[in-house]
Design an enzyme around this catalytic site. Sequence first.
Site, mmCIF file in Angstrom:
data_model
loop_
_atom_site.group_PDB
_atom_site.id
_atom_site.type_symbol
_atom_site.label_atom_id
_atom_site.label_comp_id
_atom_site.label_asym_id
_atom_site.label_seq_id
_atom_site.Cartn_x
_atom_site.Cartn_y
_atom_site.Cartn_z
ATOM 1 N N LYS A 209 0.829 -1.204 0.000
ATOM 2 C CA LYS A 209 0.000 0.000 0.000
ATOM 3 C C LYS A 209 0.868 1.261 0.000
ATOM 4 O O LYS A 209 0.667 2.172 -0.791
ATOM 5 C CB LYS A 209 -0.927 -0.004 1.209
ATOM 6 C CG LYS A 209 -1.884 1.178 1.244
ATOM 7 C CD LYS A 209 -2.686 1.235 2.553
ATOM 8 C CE LYS A 209 -3.653 0.091 2.676
ATOM 9 N NZ LYS A 209 -4.536 0.234 3.870
ATOM 10 N N GLU A 215 10.128 -5.555 4.158
ATOM 11 C CA GLU A 215 10.334 -6.889 3.600
ATOM 12 C C GLU A 215 9.969 -6.926 2.126
ATOM 13 O O GLU A 215 10.691 -7.498 1.296
ATOM 14 C CB GLU A 215 9.500 -7.921 4.372
ATOM 15 C CG GLU A 215 9.838 -8.029 5.846
ATOM 16 C CD GLU A 215 8.980 -7.149 6.729
ATOM 17 O OE1 GLU A 215 8.838 -7.479 7.915
ATOM 18 O OE2 GLU A 215 8.443 -6.119 6.242
ATOM 19 N N GLY A 270 -5.167 -4.586 5.325
ATOM 20 C CA GLY A 270 -4.360 -5.605 4.653
ATOM 21 C C GLY A 270 -4.973 -6.982 4.649
ATOM 22 O O GLY A 270 -5.059 -7.642 3.618
ATOM 23 N N ARG A 271 -5.451 -7.442 5.818
ATOM 24 C CA ARG A 271 -5.973 -8.809 5.896
ATOM 25 C C ARG A 271 -7.386 -8.928 5.341
ATOM 26 O O ARG A 271 -7.944 -10.020 5.313
ATOM 27 C CB ARG A 271 -5.907 -9.310 7.340
ATOM 28 C CG ARG A 271 -6.561 -8.407 8.368
ATOM 29 C CD ARG A 271 -6.132 -8.789 9.787
ATOM 30 N NE ARG A 271 -6.665 -7.882 10.795
ATOM 31 C CZ ARG A 271 -6.099 -6.729 11.134
ATOM 32 N NH1 ARG A 271 -5.007 -6.313 10.518
ATOM 33 N NH2 ARG A 271 -6.628 -5.979 12.086
ATOM 34 N N GLU A 356 -4.688 -11.326 14.290
ATOM 35 C CA GLU A 356 -4.236 -9.949 14.153
ATOM 36 C C GLU A 356 -5.388 -8.974 14.390
ATOM 37 O O GLU A 356 -5.171 -7.841 14.820
ATOM 38 C CB GLU A 356 -3.623 -9.719 12.764
ATOM 39 C CG GLU A 356 -2.867 -8.403 12.642
ATOM 40 C CD GLU A 356 -2.043 -8.292 11.378
ATOM 41 O OE1 GLU A 356 -0.849 -8.622 11.417
ATOM 42 O OE2 GLU A 356 -2.601 -7.895 10.334
ATOM 43 N N HIS A 387 -3.539 -37.868 11.879
ATOM 44 C CA HIS A 387 -2.323 -38.630 12.186
ATOM 45 C C HIS A 387 -1.265 -37.723 12.794
ATOM 46 O O HIS A 387 -0.078 -38.060 12.788
ATOM 47 C CB HIS A 387 -1.799 -39.294 10.908
ATOM 48 C CG HIS A 387 -2.754 -40.288 10.341
ATOM 49 N ND1 HIS A 387 -2.717 -41.636 10.673
ATOM 50 C CD2 HIS A 387 -3.798 -40.141 9.492
ATOM 51 C CE1 HIS A 387 -3.694 -42.272 10.036
ATOM 52 N NE2 HIS A 387 -4.365 -41.384 9.312
ATOM 53 N N LYS A 515 8.959 -4.099 14.731
ATOM 54 C CA LYS A 515 9.473 -3.435 13.531
ATOM 55 C C LYS A 515 10.454 -2.324 13.907
ATOM 56 O O LYS A 515 11.508 -2.167 13.280
ATOM 57 C CB LYS A 515 8.318 -2.843 12.714
ATOM 58 C CG LYS A 515 7.456 -3.857 12.001
ATOM 59 C CD LYS A 515 6.378 -3.142 11.197
ATOM 60 C CE LYS A 515 5.482 -4.097 10.452
ATOM 61 N NZ LYS A 515 4.439 -3.385 9.678
#
Length: 549
Positions: A209, A215, A270-271, A356, A387, A515
Site C-alpha cells: 500500500k 520486507e 491488509g488482511r 491480528e 495422524h 518493527k
Amino acid sequence: MLHNDNPTAAKAWKKLEEHAKQLKSQHLRDLFKADPQRFQKFSFEVDGTLYDFSKNRITEETIKLLTELAEEMQVPAAIDSMVRGERINATEGRAVLHTALRNFTDEALIVEGEDVLKEVHDVQRQMKDFCDRLHSGEWTGYTGKKVKHVVNIGIGGSHLGPQMVTEALKKYQKPDIEVHFISNVDGTDAAEVLRKVDPETTLFIIASKTFTTKETIANAHTARRWFLETARDEAHVSKHFVALSTNTEAVSKFGIAPENTFHFWDWVGGRFSLWSAIGLSVACALGYERFEELLRGAEAMDKHLKTAPMHQNIPVLMALLSVWYTNFFGAQSHAVLPYDQYLRLLPDYLQQLQMESNGKSAMRNGKFVDYETQPVIWGAAGTNGQHSFFQLIHQGTMLIPSDFLAPVNSQNPIGEHHPMLLSNFFAQTEALMKGKTEAEVREELEKKGMSGVELEQLVPHKVFEGNKPSTSIMFDLLTPYALGSLIAMYEHKVFVQGVIWNVYSFDQWGVELGKQLAGTIEEELLHDKEADHDSSTAGLIQYYRQKRK
C-alpha cells in the site's frame, strides 16, 4: 458508532454465566438423545453451503441468550456503521469498507464526499483490461515473449489471502500462467522462486500500500536486480513490473509506469484486501471472470449478514459460539480442519485474519480488558491432522472447539478417495461428540477375549470423554463463488467478535514495536554500530558477529 461498554456488564452476559454452569454438566450425547430434531434446529443452508451447529454444546436457550448478548452489544447497529463507511477503525481514523470491494449494485456509496463504488469499479475495469491483455498475449515482455510466470511480492495480507485463494482454486487456473509468491525477507524465499522463472517471461506484482514495507521492498529490489542482470536496460522494468500501491511517486521511481499502478484505499485493511487490487495475482491465475465470481460469493454473504436475523445469521452465530467457548468454557484455541487439500492454506490465512484482528487487550475506551479475547487459531488439512494432532483434541485436557470443512463433491474424483475422505470427516465429528464410555470400552475389550489385570490396565487409556464441540461446514464444490462466501463469512465473524469483546478489530499496533527494534538492530548489523540491549539480545548479536562468514 460502535458501543464502548465492557461486555461482562451486559445483562445477557450474567445470564450466560449461569446458563454455562448448568450446561457444563450435560453431555452432547444426552442432548442428541433428548432431541431427535437437533440437527434440523441447529443447521442452516445459506446459498448452497450447509452450516451444522448441532454438535456444539448449546441448546435453544443458549442461542437465545447469545443473541440477546449480540443485541445488547449493538451488533446490528455496528454492522450498519461498517457498511455505511463510518470511521469504525478509530485508532487510525479510517472507515472499514472491504464490503464495497464486492458490491455490484449501481447505487452510489458516498463516503466523505466521494463515490466509493465508482472508484472501486474503475479499478476493477483496469484489472480486467490488464488480465485480458495478459491472457490474450497482447502484454509481452521486453523480448516480445508472452508472460508465463507471475510472481506476487508482498507480505501479510498482501500475500496470505492471494496465495490461499490461488491455491484453493488451482483447478480453475489458466493453463499457460503459473503464479508464484515471495513474502519472507529470508533470501531463500526469493532465491527459490527466481530459480524457477525466466526473466523474459516473468511478470512481478509488487503489493504494498505504502510502497515502504521493508520486507516487500527488499524482495522487490532483489527481483529487479535479478531481472536487470539479464535485461540490462532499466527501461525494460516497466514491461515486467506492476504495482499495487497508493504511493505513485515511489512506484514511478522504481521504474513502474503510472498506468501499471493499481490503486486501493486506506479503508482497505491488509488482511481484508484480497478483494481489491491486491487480488490481481488471483485474477492473473484464474482469469478476471473467475475473480469476479469470488467477489460475488462474498457479496452474497455480505447481504446475508445485513438481512438475516441474529439467531439465523451465520457469521453472527460463528462469532457468538467463539465468545461462548472462550469466555464461558475457558477455551484458549480453535482448530480449523479443512477436508479438502486445496484448502490446506486456509488455517494460515485465518490465523492472520482472526488473531491480528482480535488479539487485543485494550477496550475501545482505552481500559484494559478483564476477560479473554481472541483464542489461538490453528489447524491443517484432514486427514493429515488425524495422524498428527487429533489425539490432543480427542483425549487432551484442553477444550478445543473445531471447524470441519468439506466439499460434497471432489474436484478430482479418483476411485473411492472422496467417500473415504468424507467418511473420516463425518466420523471425526461424531467421535468428538460421542466419545467412548468406560462401559463401552470394557464391553469392546471383553469381546476380544481380554480380562483381568490386562483389561483393567488398558481401560483408562481407551476411554474418550467426548463432548468436544465442532461445527461442520459443507459446500457442493469448491468454486470461486463458494470460496468467496466462506472467506466473507469468516471476515464478518471476526468483526462481530470484536464488537462483542469491545476491541478494535481493524488495527494492529502490536506488530509495531518489533518493527521499530528491528530497524535499529539492522543498522547495527550492517554498519557494526553499538546500541544498548538486554544481555540476551546483546549476547545473540555478538554470537552472530563472531560466527558470520
